[in-house]
Design an enzyme around this catalytic site. Structure first.
Site, short mmCIF file in Angstrom:
data_model
loop_
_atom_site.label_atom_id
_atom_site.label_comp_id
_atom_site.label_asym_id
_atom_site.label_seq_id
_atom_site.Cartn_x
_atom_site.Cartn_y
_atom_site.Cartn_z
CB ILE A 34 -4.05 4.51 6.89
CG1 ILE A 34 -2.87 5.20 6.19
CG2 ILE A 34 -5.38 5.08 6.37
CD1 ILE A 34 -2.87 5.11 4.69
CG ASP A 82 -4.68 -14.49 8.66
OD1 ASP A 82 -5.14 -13.86 7.68
OD2 ASP A 82 -3.53 -14.98 8.68
CE LYS A 142 -20.18 -15.65 2.05
NZ LYS A 142 -21.16 -15.47 0.99
CB SER A 159 -8.97 1.04 -3.26
OG SER A 159 -8.49 0.60 -4.50
CE LYS A 177 -4.53 -2.02 -1.36
NZ LYS A 177 -5.22 -2.04 -0.07
CB ILE A 206 -0.78 8.56 3.57
CG1 ILE A 206 -1.98 8.51 2.60
CG2 ILE A 206 -1.22 9.10 4.95
CD1 ILE A 206 -2.61 9.85 2.25
#
Ligand code: HXC
Length: 272
Positions: A34, A82, A142, A159, A177, A206
């Site tokens: 996606i 990561d 962050k 989400s 989520k 999707i």
């Protein structure tokens, strides 16, 4: 994986070809199915991009493919990162700023998932998915914080709709989520006054994605789509369009929201 979009996107798209000219998007999970199409659309519409992933080879080759979509595009592929490790993200941000000059937009899309019933879901398995999806999203913001503040940037978290009604075998992802939705809403309020927007996109079913293959598997495609009000599964382009809308000036006043892109599906999937 071949490119999903090509130049024809520019003729059918609702957006002007250069709306993202001079802008830079930083995308975790950008080599996945996606998120890579979100990047493809933004690059076609003028953006430069940095895509971040764990697999170096996949990340770099995806970046090269996407770069070929526009003659003056710059797409960095930064592997061996990561999202559970904020220091590796900070190095990716530094490299992006060195090579592309800045970061305007952030897509926190890196995710891990598998189907598991609660009894077989170990504490470590639960923690792994929370760490990638939720802590990873936090770490990504962050690491990009200074750039987002400096450039009055915009964040999109990826989400889901799983946690709106409870889905078996998905306790780990649903919890992650739900946390991402809460994180986005808190950031929208806290960072809004500093000029930074925060929103979520919640994709439904999707097609042609790893998630579709794993969740829908061998189920009859027609039976699945019949239950969706718009009578079709979503496309990766549907998610890309929502992304371009949120990042474009047309989405300027949208903050702290969750854009569900699922053809109305979650409204109908309530347990009887
Ligand atoms: C039960 C499992 C499991 C499975 C892993 N675990 N796979 N438990 N069923 N299928 C457990 C392991 O046994 C271990 O627990 C713990 O999870 C951590 O596993 P590791 O392999 O050590 O972790 P890690 O290498 O960090 O891998 C993270 C991962 C993995 C989330 C488990 O699947 C991953 O990296 N996925 C990235 C790609 C991905 O999932 N893409 C899908 C995105 S699609 P113990 O107790 O043994 O130590 C998407 C849309 C929805 O998100 C998809 C719907 C299914």
């Amino acid at each position: 994986m071949p490119l999903t979009l090509d130049q024809t996107y520019l003729t059918r798209s609702s957006f002007k070809p250069d709306i993202f000219k001079g802008k830079v998007v930083f995308v975790t999970g950008g080599a996945g199915s996606i998120c890579r199409v979100q990047v493809e659309a933004m690059v076609l519409l003028g953006a430069n991009a940095a895509i971040i992933g764990r697999n170096q080879l996949k990340t770099e080759s995806t970046a090269k493919e996407i770069e070929s979509l526009r003659s003056d595009a710059k797409v960095l592929g930064i592997g061996n990162v990561d999202v559970r490790d904020v220091q590796s993200l900070k190095r990716a941000v530094q490299l992006t700023v060195e090579q592309l000059g800045k970061i305007d937009y952030l897509i926190a899309g890196a995710a891990g998932n598998f189907l598991s019933d609660f009894n077989n879901l170990s504490s470590n398995a639960f923690k792994s998915v929370i760490s990638i999806d939720l802590l990873g999203s936090f770490n990504t913001v962050k690491a990009c914080y200074e750039q987002l503040i400096k450039n009055k940037g915009s964040i999109i978290f990826i989400s889901a709709t799983l946690h709106y009604y409870g889905i078996p075998f998905q306790a780990h992802v649903s919890a992650a989520k739900a946390g991402i939705d809460a994180l986005s809403q808190a950031l929208a309020v806290e960072l809004g006054p500093l000029g930074v927007k925060s929103n979520c996109i919640a994709p439904g079913i999707i097609e042609n994605t790893e998630g579709y293959d794993r969740l829908i598997g061998d189920n009859d495609h027609k039976e699945v789509t019949k239950k969706i009000p718009l009578q079709r599964g979503g496309t990766k382009e549907d998610i890309a369009n929502a992304t371009c809308f949120l990042f474009s000036d047309a989405g300027n006043y949208i903050n702290g929201d969750i854009i569900v892109v699922d053809g109305g599906a979650w409204q109908t999937f309530q347990p009887a």
